[in-house]
Design an enzyme around this catalytic site. Structure first.
Site, short mmCIF file in Angstrom:
data_model
loop_
_atom_site.label_atom_id
_atom_site.label_comp_id
_atom_site.label_asym_id
_atom_site.label_seq_id
_atom_site.Cartn_x
_atom_site.Cartn_y
_atom_site.Cartn_z
N CYS A 171 13.32 -10.50 14.70
CA CYS A 171 13.42 -9.39 15.64
C CYS A 171 13.16 -9.89 17.07
O CYS A 171 13.95 -10.65 17.61
CB CYS A 171 12.46 -8.26 15.25
SG CYS A 171 12.80 -6.71 16.12
N HIS A 186 13.99 -7.07 9.88
CA HIS A 186 12.63 -7.36 9.40
C HIS A 186 12.66 -7.65 7.91
O HIS A 186 12.55 -6.74 7.08
CB HIS A 186 11.70 -6.17 9.69
CG HIS A 186 11.38 -6.00 11.14
ND1 HIS A 186 10.39 -6.71 11.77
CD2 HIS A 186 11.93 -5.21 12.09
CE1 HIS A 186 10.33 -6.37 13.04
NE2 HIS A 186 11.26 -5.46 13.26
N GLU A 209 10.34 -8.86 6.19
CA GLU A 209 9.02 -8.66 5.60
C GLU A 209 8.78 -7.22 5.15
O GLU A 209 7.83 -6.95 4.40
CB GLU A 209 7.93 -9.07 6.61
CG GLU A 209 7.72 -8.12 7.77
CD GLU A 209 8.69 -8.29 8.92
OE1 GLU A 209 8.45 -7.72 10.00
OE2 GLU A 209 9.70 -9.02 8.75
N SER A 266 -22.60 -3.79 -1.31
CA SER A 266 -22.35 -2.40 -0.94
C SER A 266 -21.85 -1.57 -2.10
O SER A 266 -21.83 -0.34 -2.03
CB SER A 266 -21.32 -2.35 0.18
OG SER A 266 -20.06 -2.79 -0.30
N VAL A 285 -15.48 -3.86 -3.44
CA VAL A 285 -14.87 -5.06 -4.00
C VAL A 285 -15.12 -6.28 -3.11
O VAL A 285 -15.32 -7.40 -3.61
CB VAL A 285 -13.36 -4.84 -4.25
CG1 VAL A 285 -12.62 -4.51 -2.97
CG2 VAL A 285 -12.73 -6.05 -4.92
N ASP A 286 -15.12 -6.10 -1.79
CA ASP A 286 -15.24 -7.26 -0.90
C ASP A 286 -16.59 -7.95 -1.05
O ASP A 286 -16.66 -9.17 -1.23
CB ASP A 286 -15.02 -6.83 0.56
CG ASP A 286 -13.66 -6.22 0.79
OD1 ASP A 286 -12.75 -6.49 -0.01
OD2 ASP A 286 -13.49 -5.46 1.76
N ALA A 337 -18.65 -7.67 -3.50
CA ALA A 337 -18.81 -8.14 -4.88
C ALA A 337 -18.12 -9.48 -5.09
O ALA A 337 -18.68 -10.40 -5.71
CB ALA A 337 -18.27 -7.10 -5.86
#
Length: 530
Positions: A97, A184, A186, A238, A241-242, A244
Site C-alpha cells: 500500500c 493489503h 495481511e 492476576s 493467561v499472560d 500465568a
C-alpha cells in the site's frame, strides 16, 4: 537493567537465533497485523519505525524487510519517505500500500492522483504472475485503502497486476528481489493474501520457518536462565493467561527460585481465584503465596463512581499489597527480579520498542513505582497474544487458563457502572458466569474475543416480575470479535443463545429485570464500558 534495555537485549537475542523480518511502520495499525501474519508463517518478525536509519535496520541483519501501509500521501509535505539506500543493500523488500507507493517513488517510478480512490473489497486482475503472484488465481478479491496510485513502475520492474483504479497494482524486480503490492495481503478479506506473503518470505527471501511454540519455549528458557542465574524471582499472578504463561516459563527455567504472589482483590469472576490457587499450582508446581485483600479493596472503593478513579485506587492498592508481600519475602531471602506479562503490542503501542509513537500507556509497561527495586523479567515481551496461548499449551497449562478471555486488571470494578459494593459484585458474578457457561455450551467461547458483562447499577428500569412491578438494573452483554483488541466488531450471537442467557440471568438475579445487547464496533466505542 532499564526496561528499554531489557527489550533491546531480548530482541537482539531473537535476532541471533532466527531469521528476522523487519516490518517498517508507516503510521497505520497495519504494521502489527503484518508482523503477526509473518509469524503465522513461522518466521520471526519485528516492527521498526519508518524513520530508523537504514544502517540501523541493516545492523539487525534482516532476512527481509516489509514496508507497511500508512495514512499519508506521498505528495503531502513531510510525508514519510524511504531512503533509496535500502534498495541497494541486497535485502529482499516487499512494499505494501503506502510502502508500495513510497518504494515506487524512491526508485524512480511514478505515483499519481488518478481520482479513482479504492477502499474495501476490490477486484484485482493478475496480468503477469511473475514470482510473487505465481499459483494465484487470475482474478481475486483484495482489500484496498488508497487515494494515490502507482501509474508507472520503476525501471527494471515488471508490472504484475491492475485494478480499475490502479494501473500498476503490483510489480517486481526478480534480480534485485524487490516487490510490491497496492493491496493489503495481511487482511483476512483479501483472497490468497497469506499465500502472497509466503511467496515473498520463502520463494523470494528464502526465510527459514523455524519460529514456533517449541522454539519460543526453548529460546526463552535459555534467555531467562542467562538473565537470572541463581538469584530469586517474584511474579504477581492476576488470574489471566499472560501472567500465568510468563510465570510458567520462568518456573520451567529456574524452578523454585520463583515465588508467585496472587493478590485476591475480590474483583475477579466466579471461580477464577480458585483456578489460580489450585489449577495453576497443580500444572506448574510453582510456589504460591496468596494475599486475600478483598475487603481492603472494597473499603478503598467505597463511594467511588468515577471509572478513572476506580482504576487508580485499584492500581494503588494492588501495588501496596504486592510490595508488602514482597518485603516479607525479601526479608527471608533477597529477591532481585520481578516477572511481568508484558506483550509485544504493549511495547509497540507504548512507544517502548524501537522509537514507535506512544499510542497509549499500559499497566505492564508503565505504572510501577519509581522506587521499585526489582529488575524486570519479561519473557512474553516479543510475543503476540495468539503466540502466548500456543506457548501456554506447549508448557502444559490447563486449557481453561490458556483460553481465558481477556479480562481487565481492575476486574469487575470497571464493569459495574456506579459504586462497587459486595452485593453488586455478587450479582455481576452470577450474570457473567451464566453468560460464559451458555457461550461455552454453544461452542462460542473461542470464537468470541471476549464478552464483557456490564451491570448498569445506577440505571433503574421498570419491569414486571411475578405479580408486581419492579425497578431493577439492566445487564449489558458486550460480545466482540477481534484479533488484537485494537479494532473489534460486535459478535453475531445466535438468538436462541441470547434468549437462554437473558432468561437465566433474570431468573437467577432478582435485581436484574432487563438484558440488553451492545452492537457497537470499535471504533467508535471501546470494548470495555469504563
Amino acid at each position: 537493567m532499564a526496561p528499554g534495555g531489557v527489550v533491546g537485549h531480548r530482541l537482539a537475542f531473537m535476532e541471533q537465533l532466527h531469521d528476522v523480518v523487519l516490518v517498517v511502520d508507516f503510521g497505520a495499525q497495519y504494521a502489527q497485523l503484518i508482523a503477526r501474519r509473518v509469524r503465522e508463517a513461522n518466521v520471526y518478525s519485528e516492527i521498526v519505525p519508518h524513520n530508523m536509519p537504514v544502517r540501523d535496520m541493516l545492523a539487525k541483519e534482516p532476512a527481509a524487510i516489509i514496508l507497511s501501509g500508512g495514512p499519508a500521501s506521498v505528495y503531502v509535505e513531510g510525508a514519510p519517505s524511504v531512503d533509496p539506500a535500502l534498495f541497494n543493500a541486497g535485502v529482499p523488500v516487499l512494499g505494501i500500500c503506502y510502502g508500495f507507493q513510497a518504494m515506487a517513488q524512491a526508485l524512480g517510478g511514478q505515483v499519481a492522483h488518478t481520482g479513482a480512490s479504492e477502499y474495501g473489497r476490490t477486484s484485482l486482475c493478475i496480468t503477469s504472475a511473475g514470482q510473487l503472484l505465481s499459483r494465484i488465481p487470475h482474478t481475486i478479491s483484495v482489500w484496498m485503502s488508497h487515494g494515490d496510485s502507482v501509474s508507472r513502475a520503476p525501471e527494471g520492474f515488471s508490472t504484475l497486476a491492475r485494478t480499475a483504479g490502479a494501473p500498476v497494482a503490483a510489480f517486481e524486480d526478480v534480480e534485485r528481489r524487490l516487490v510490491g503490492v497496492q493491496w493489503h495481503p495481511e487482511v483476512h478479506h483479501t483472497e490468497s493474501g497469506q499465500t502472497v506473503l509466503e511467496h515473498f518470505l520463502f520463494d523470494i527471501a528464502g526465510c527459514r520457518p523455524d519460529w514456533n511454540a517449541s522454539s519460543i519455549v526453548g529460546d526463552q528458557i535459555a534467555q531467562i536462565r542467562g538473565q537470572v542465574g541463581d538469584r530469586r524471582v517474584i511474579c504477581g499472578l492476576s488470574g489471566g493467561v499472560d501472567s500465568a504463561v510468563a510465570a510458567a516459563l520462568v518456573q520451567r527455567a529456574v524452578g523454585d527460585q520463583l515465588t508467585c504472589v496472587f493478590v485476591d482483590h475480590g474483583l475477579l469472576r466466579q471461580g477464577e481465584a480458585e483456578q489460580v490457587k489450585n489449577d495453576f499450582v497443580a500444572a506448574t508446581g510453582a510456589d504460591l503465596v496468596v494475599a486475600d485483600e478483598s475487603q481492603r479493596f472494597l473499603d478503598a472503593l467505597a463511594g467511588v463512581t468515577d471509572p478513572e478513579t476506580k482504576r487508580k485506587i485499584i492500581g494503588r492498592e494492588f501495588i501496596r499489597t504486592f510490595e508488602d508481600v514482597a518485603k516479607r519475602l525479601n526479608a527471608d531471602q533477597p529477591i532481585d527480579f520481578l516477572v511481568q506479562g508484558t506483550l509485544y503490542p504493549d511495547v509497540v503501542e507504548s512507544g517502548g520498542g524501537e522509537g514507535a509513537a506512544n499510542i497509549k500507556s499500559h499497566h505492564n509497561v508503565g505504572g510501577l513505582p519509581d522506587d521499585f527495586q526489582f529488575s524486570l523479567v519479561e519473557p512474553l515481551r516479543t510475543l503476540f497474544k495468539d503466540e502466548v496461548r500456543a506457548v501456554g499449551l506447549e508448557l502444559g497449562l490447563p486449557e481453561d487458563i490458556v483460553w481465558r478471555q481477556p479480562f481487565p486488571g481492575p476486574g469487575l470494578a470497571i464493569r459495574i457502572i456506579g459504586e462497587v459494593t459486595a452485593e453488586r459484585l455478587e450479582v455481576l458474578r452470577t450474570a457473567d458466569a451464566i453468560t460464559r457457561e451458555e457461550m461455552g455450551a454453544a461452542g462460542l467461547d473461542r470464537k468470541v474475543w471476549q464478552c464483557p458483562v456490564v451491570l448498569l447499577s445506577d440505571v433503574h428500569s421498570v419491569g414486571v416480575q411475578g405479580d408486581g412491578r419492579t425497578y431493577g438494573s439492566p445487564i449489558v452483554l458486550r460480545p466482540v470479535t477481534s484479533e488484537d483488541a485494537m479494532t473489534a466488531d460486535w459478535a453475531r450471537i445466535p438468538y436462541d443463545v441470547l434468549e437462554k442467557i437473558s432468561t437465566r440471568i433474570t431468573n437467577a438475579c432478582p435485581q436484574i429485570n432487563r438484558v440488553v445487547l451492545d452492537i457497537t464496533s470499535k471504533p467508535p466505542a471501546t470494548i470495555e464500558w469504563e
